[in-house]
Design a protein around this motif. Structure first.
Motif, PDB file in Angstrom:
ATOM      1  N   PRO A   1      -4.362 -17.244 -31.650  1.00 42.78           N
ATOM      2  CA  PRO A   1      -3.223 -17.628 -30.796  1.00 42.78           C
ATOM      3  C   PRO A   1      -2.523 -18.898 -31.253  1.00 42.78           C
ATOM      4  O   PRO A   1      -1.331 -19.080 -31.019  1.00 42.78           O
ATOM      5  CB  PRO A   1      -3.869 -17.813 -29.414  1.00 42.78           C
TER       6      PRO A   1
ATOM      7  N   LYS B   1       7.843 -13.212 -27.479  1.00 41.35           N
ATOM      8  CA  LYS B   1       6.693 -14.035 -27.071  1.00 41.35           C
ATOM      9  C   LYS B   1       6.794 -15.407 -27.754  1.00 41.35           C
ATOM     10  O   LYS B   1       6.473 -16.440 -27.147  1.00 41.35           O
ATOM     11  CB  LYS B   1       5.379 -13.361 -27.453  1.00 41.35           C
TER      12      LYS B   1
ATOM     13  N   LYS C   1       6.883 -27.009 -19.333  1.00 42.11           N
ATOM     14  CA  LYS C   1       5.767 -26.864 -18.384  1.00 42.11           C
ATOM     15  C   LYS C   1       5.339 -28.226 -17.836  1.00 42.11           C
ATOM     16  O   LYS C   1       5.126 -28.400 -16.638  1.00 42.11           O
ATOM     17  CB  LYS C   1       4.544 -26.253 -19.095  1.00 42.11           C
TER      18      LYS C   1
ATOM     19  N   ASP D   1       5.683  -8.755 -29.862  1.00 40.62           N
ATOM     20  CA  ASP D   1       7.106  -8.862 -29.510  1.00 40.62           C
ATOM     21  C   ASP D   1       7.580 -10.278 -29.856  1.00 40.62           C
ATOM     22  O   ASP D   1       7.003 -11.264 -29.395  1.00 40.62           O
ATOM     23  CB  ASP D   1       7.264  -8.589 -28.004  1.00 40.62           C
TER      24      ASP D   1
ATOM     25  N   TYR E   1      -3.550 -24.032 -38.026  1.00 39.00           N
ATOM     26  CA  TYR E   1      -4.514 -23.294 -37.203  1.00 39.00           C
ATOM     27  C   TYR E   1      -4.955 -22.070 -37.996  1.00 39.00           C
ATOM     28  O   TYR E   1      -4.290 -21.662 -38.964  1.00 39.00           O
ATOM     29  CB  TYR E   1      -3.872 -22.851 -35.890  1.00 39.00           C
TER      30      TYR E   1
ATOM     31  N   LYS F   1      -5.602 -22.812 -23.564  1.00 40.64           N
ATOM     32  CA  LYS F   1      -5.359 -22.925 -22.110  1.00 40.64           C
ATOM     33  C   LYS F   1      -5.874 -24.274 -21.584  1.00 40.64           C
ATOM     34  O   LYS F   1      -5.230 -24.919 -20.746  1.00 40.64           O
ATOM     35  CB  LYS F   1      -6.034 -21.779 -21.349  1.00 40.64           C
TER      36      LYS F   1
HETATM   37  N1  COA Z   1       8.609 -12.195 -23.944  1.00 39.61           N
HETATM   38  C1  COA Z   1       8.699 -13.411 -23.355  1.00 39.61           C
HETATM   39  N2  COA Z   1       7.608 -14.174 -23.072  1.00 39.61           N
HETATM   40  C2  COA Z   1       6.402 -13.682 -23.405  1.00 39.61           C
HETATM   41  C3  COA Z   1       6.254 -12.403 -24.003  1.00 39.61           C
HETATM   42  C4  COA Z   1       7.434 -11.659 -24.281  1.00 39.61           C
HETATM   43  N3  COA Z   1       7.376 -10.463 -24.858  1.00 39.61           N
HETATM   44  N4  COA Z   1       4.929 -12.193 -24.214  1.00 39.61           N
HETATM   45  C5  COA Z   1       4.264 -13.286 -23.745  1.00 39.61           C
HETATM   46  N5  COA Z   1       5.161 -14.179 -23.264  1.00 39.61           N
HETATM   47  C6  COA Z   1       4.887 -15.500 -22.681  1.00 39.61           C
HETATM   48  C7  COA Z   1       3.697 -15.541 -21.747  1.00 39.61           C
HETATM   49  O1  COA Z   1       4.027 -15.119 -20.456  1.00 39.61           O
HETATM   50  C8  COA Z   1       3.336 -17.006 -21.820  1.00 39.61           C
HETATM   51  O2  COA Z   1       4.222 -17.751 -21.022  1.00 39.61           O
HETATM   52  P1  COA Z   1       3.641 -18.744 -19.871  1.00 39.61           P
HETATM   53  O3  COA Z   1       2.707 -19.691 -20.577  1.00 39.61           O
HETATM   54  O4  COA Z   1       4.862 -19.423 -19.350  1.00 39.61           O
HETATM   55  O5  COA Z   1       2.922 -17.893 -18.909  1.00 39.61           O
HETATM   56  C9  COA Z   1       3.659 -17.382 -23.271  1.00 39.61           C
HETATM   57  O6  COA Z   1       4.514 -16.344 -23.753  1.00 39.61           O
HETATM   58  C10 COA Z   1       2.449 -17.462 -24.172  1.00 39.61           C
HETATM   59  O7  COA Z   1       1.706 -16.293 -23.979  1.00 39.61           O
HETATM   60  P2  COA Z   1       0.118 -16.344 -23.948  1.00 39.61           P
HETATM   61  O8  COA Z   1      -0.390 -14.968 -23.753  1.00 39.61           O
HETATM   62  O9  COA Z   1      -0.334 -17.399 -23.000  1.00 39.61           O
HETATM   63  O10 COA Z   1      -0.106 -16.814 -25.445  1.00 39.61           O
HETATM   64  P3  COA Z   1      -1.424 -17.048 -26.253  1.00 39.61           P
HETATM   65  O11 COA Z   1      -2.650 -16.672 -25.535  1.00 39.61           O
HETATM   66  O12 COA Z   1      -1.159 -16.361 -27.538  1.00 39.61           O
HETATM   67  O13 COA Z   1      -1.467 -18.657 -26.452  1.00 39.61           O
HETATM   68  C11 COA Z   1      -0.862 -20.924 -26.757  1.00 39.61           C
HETATM   69  C12 COA Z   1      -0.362 -19.520 -26.435  1.00 39.61           C
HETATM   70  C13 COA Z   1       0.310 -21.885 -26.738  1.00 39.61           C
HETATM   71  C14 COA Z   1      -1.908 -21.369 -25.751  1.00 39.61           C
HETATM   72  C15 COA Z   1      -1.467 -20.912 -28.196  1.00 39.61           C
HETATM   73  O14 COA Z   1      -0.440 -20.654 -29.110  1.00 39.61           O
HETATM   74  C16 COA Z   1      -2.149 -22.194 -28.581  1.00 39.61           C
HETATM   75  O15 COA Z   1      -3.311 -22.419 -28.242  1.00 39.61           O
HETATM   76  N6  COA Z   1      -1.466 -23.067 -29.342  1.00 39.61           N
HETATM   77  C17 COA Z   1      -1.985 -24.376 -29.709  1.00 39.61           C
HETATM   78  C18 COA Z   1      -1.692 -25.374 -28.611  1.00 39.61           C
HETATM   79  C19 COA Z   1      -2.084 -26.751 -29.046  1.00 39.61           C
HETATM   80  O16 COA Z   1      -1.875 -27.115 -30.185  1.00 39.61           O
HETATM   81  N7  COA Z   1      -2.685 -27.573 -28.170  1.00 39.61           N
HETATM   82  C20 COA Z   1      -3.129 -28.861 -28.544  1.00 39.61           C
HETATM   83  C21 COA Z   1      -2.086 -29.903 -28.492  1.00 39.61           C
HETATM   84  S1  COA Z   1      -1.389 -30.181 -26.920  1.00 39.61           S
END
Ligand code: COA
Length: 389
Positions: A150, A34, A244, A31, A145, A201
Motif C-alpha cells: 500500500p 484511488k 484529513k 482504479d 516503500y 492506518k
Molecule cells: N476512487 C476514489 N477514491 C478511492 C478509490 C477510487 N476508486 N479507491 C479507494 N479510494 C480511497 C479510499 O476510500 C481511501 O480514502 P479515505 O482514506 O478518505 O477513506 C483512499 O482512497 C485510500 O484507500 P485505502 O484503501 O485506505 O488505501 P491503502 O490501504 O492502499 O493505503 C495509505 C493508503 C495512504 C495508508 C498507504 O498508501 C500508506 O500506508 N502510505 C504511507 C503513509 C506514510 O508514509 N505514513 C508515514 C508518514 S505520515
C-alpha cells in the motif's frame, strides 16, 4: 521586541524521473482514481541510478548560494532520513559540489519527516544569538516503500534548501511554537533496510493526534487562533493527508468545516506534492513553496505550518509573510524542476527500485543517467564520488 528571524530564501529540486500513477495503477490492477483522488497523487519523482539525497540537496542549495553568497553562513544543517552514510554528514559532500565554507559546522539531522523543522528551529536559535549569521538548512529525502505494498504509491523525492536569517525576506517566524512527541511505531526503517516499514492506518491516526496535541501546546504558549491563518501548510506523505489532518484539527476545536473551507486553507500547498510525492523532511517546505508560488498576495498574513515525523515528533509553528516576498520567489525554477522530469517506464522503475549498492569496496562507475546538475559518478573503496555535470 523580539528579533525578526525566518526564511530569507527557499529553493527546491527534485529527481530526473517521474512515474505517472496511471502507469502504476495499470500494473497493480487498481482504479487510478484511488491514487488521483483517494490519496491525492498524480505522479511521483523517482531517482535515477546516479542520483541520491546529496545530488538533489546540492541542486536545491546552489541557487541560494548563487544569489546570496556565503557571507555569514557558519552553519549548514541537512535533515534527511535517507542518509548515505551512518557517520559522515551528507552536507560535507556538498562542499566540493557547491562550494560551502570551511569555517562552518555541517551537521546531519534525523527524526523521520520532522528533521527539516528541527533544522529551521535550531537555525532560528543560532541567529537569535548572533544576528549577523545566516544558516543554510536543507531537507532532502527519497521516499522508498516496498513494491506491491500500500505504501508504494506514496513514494517520491525532493530537496528544499532554505536560507534562514535575521530580517528575512519571505517568512518571519513567530516566537510561539507547539510541540508533541511520543514513542509510536507507525513508520520506521531499521538500518538493514532500504525501504521503510509503515503501518499506514496507524500513521494516519498518529499524525492527526499529534497535530491536535501540537496545536494545543501552541495555544497554551499563547499562539494565534485558528481563524487568524491565511493558509495551513502540512507535511504531506500524500496530499490527502493534509486534508484529513486539517478537517480533524478543525473538528477537534468545535468547527464544522465545508469541503470548500478545507480547500481554501490547504489547496495551494498541494500543487507540488501532488506530482512530486512524499519527500519526507522536504514535504512541508515543498507545500510552503507551492503556497507562496500559487496563492494571491499573502503579504502581512499569518501562515500555519504543521510538521510531523513518524515515531513521532510534531510541531505547530507559524509565521508572517513579509512585504515584497514575491520578488524573492523562484516560481519559474520550481515549476521547471517539476515540468522537466523525464517520464519513467514501469520496467526501469522496477530496476531502479530493486538495484542494490555494491558492498565489495571495488571501483563501480555509475552510468550517466540524470540530466540534473549533480550526479553520483562512482562508488570506489566504499567512497561515494560525486561530480557536477
Ligand atoms: N476512487 C476514489 N477514491 C478511492 C478509490 C477510487 N476508486 N479507491 C479507494 N479510494 C480511497 C479510499 O476510500 C481511501 O480514502 P479515505 O482514506 O478518505 O477513506 C483512499 O482512497 C485510500 O484507500 P485505502 O484503501 O485506505 O488505501 P491503502 O490501504 O492502499 O493505503 C495509505 C493508503 C495512504 C495508508 C498507504 O498508501 C500508506 O500506508 N502510505 C504511507 C503513509 C506514510 O508514509 N505514513 C508515514 C508518514 S505520515
Amino acid at each position: 521586541m523580539t528579533l525578526p528571524v525566518g526564511i530569507h530564501d527557499i529553493s527546491f529540486a527534485t529527481t530526473h524521473y517521474a512515474l505517472d500513477h496511471a502507469v502504476l495503477a495499470d500494473r497493480l490492477g487498481v482504479d487510478v482514481d484511488k491514487f488521483y483522488l483517494g490519496i491525492g497523487q498524480t505522479h511521483m519523482s523517482v531517482a535515477a541510478a546516479d542520483e541520491d539525497i546529496v545530488t538533489i540537496a546540492a541542486a536545491a542549495a546552489k541557487p541560494i548560494l548563487d544569489r546570496h553568497g556565503l557571507d555569514g553562513v557558519r552553519t549548514v544543517l541537512l535533515a534527511t532520513e535517507t542518509g548515505v552514510d551512518q557517520s559522515k554528514a551528507a552536507g560535507l559532500y556538498l562542499h566540493p559540489l557547491i562550494g560551502l565554507p570551511n569555517a562552518a559546522r555541517v551537521v546531519e539531522l534525523k527524526q523521520a519527516c520532522y528533521g527539516g523543522t528541527a533544522g529551521l528551529q535550531f537555525a532560528a536559535g543560532l541567529i537569535a544569538r548572533d544576528p549577523s549569521q545566516r544558516v543554510l538548512v536543507i531537507a532532502a529525502d527519497i521516499a522508498k516503500y516496498e513494491l506491491d505494498t500500500p505504501g508504494e504509491p506514496t513514494q517520491g523525492a525532493a530537496a528544499v534548501a532554505m536560507l534562514v536569517s535575521a530580517d528575512p525576506a519571505i517568512l518571519r517566524l513567530d516566537d510561539h511554537s507547539g510541540l508533541y512527541s511520543a514513542d509510536i511505531m507507525d513508520f520506521w526503517r531499521p538500518n538493514y533496510r532500504t525501504a521503510a516499514v509503515v503501518d499506514g492506518k496507524t500513521s494516519v491516526n498518529a499524525y492527526q493526534k499529534a497535530t491536535q496535541e501540537a496545536w494545543s501546546d501552541y495555544r497554551r504558549g499563547g499562539g494565534r487562533d485558528l481563524t487568524e491563518f491565511a493558509a495551513f501548510c502540512y507535511h504531506q506523505p500524500f496530499t490527502k493527508m493534509a486534508y484529513k489532518a486539517h478537517r480533524h484539527l478543525l473538528e477537534s476545536q468545535g468547527h464544522n468545516p465545508e469541503s470548500a473551507d478545507i480547500e481554501a486553507a490547504i489547496g495551494h500547498t498541494a500543487h507540488y506534492n501532488r506530482t512530486v510525492g512524499n519527500s519526507y523532511t522536504a514535504s512541508l517546505y515543498l507545500g510552503l513553496a507551492a503556497l507562496l508560488d500559487h496563492a494571491d498576495d499573502l503579504t502581512g498574513l499569518p501562515l500555519a505550518c504543521i510538521s510531523y515525523g513518524s515515531g513521532s515528533v510534531a510541531e505547530f509553528f507559524s509565521g508572517t509573510v513579509q512585504p515584497g516576498y514575491r520578488t524573492h520567489l523562484r516560481t519559474a525554477a520550481n515549476k521547471a524542476a517539476i515540468g522537466s522530469r523525464a517520464a519513467l517506464g514501469y520496467e526501469r522503475y522496477r530496476q531502479l527500485h530493486e538495484a542494490v549498492s555494491p558492498i565489495d569496496g571495488k571501483y563501480h562507475p555509475v552510468e550517466a543517467e540524470t540530466a540534473r546538475p549533480f550526479r553520483l559518478a562512482a562508488i570506489s573503496g566504499h567512497k561515494r564520488i560525486y561530480e557536477s555535470r
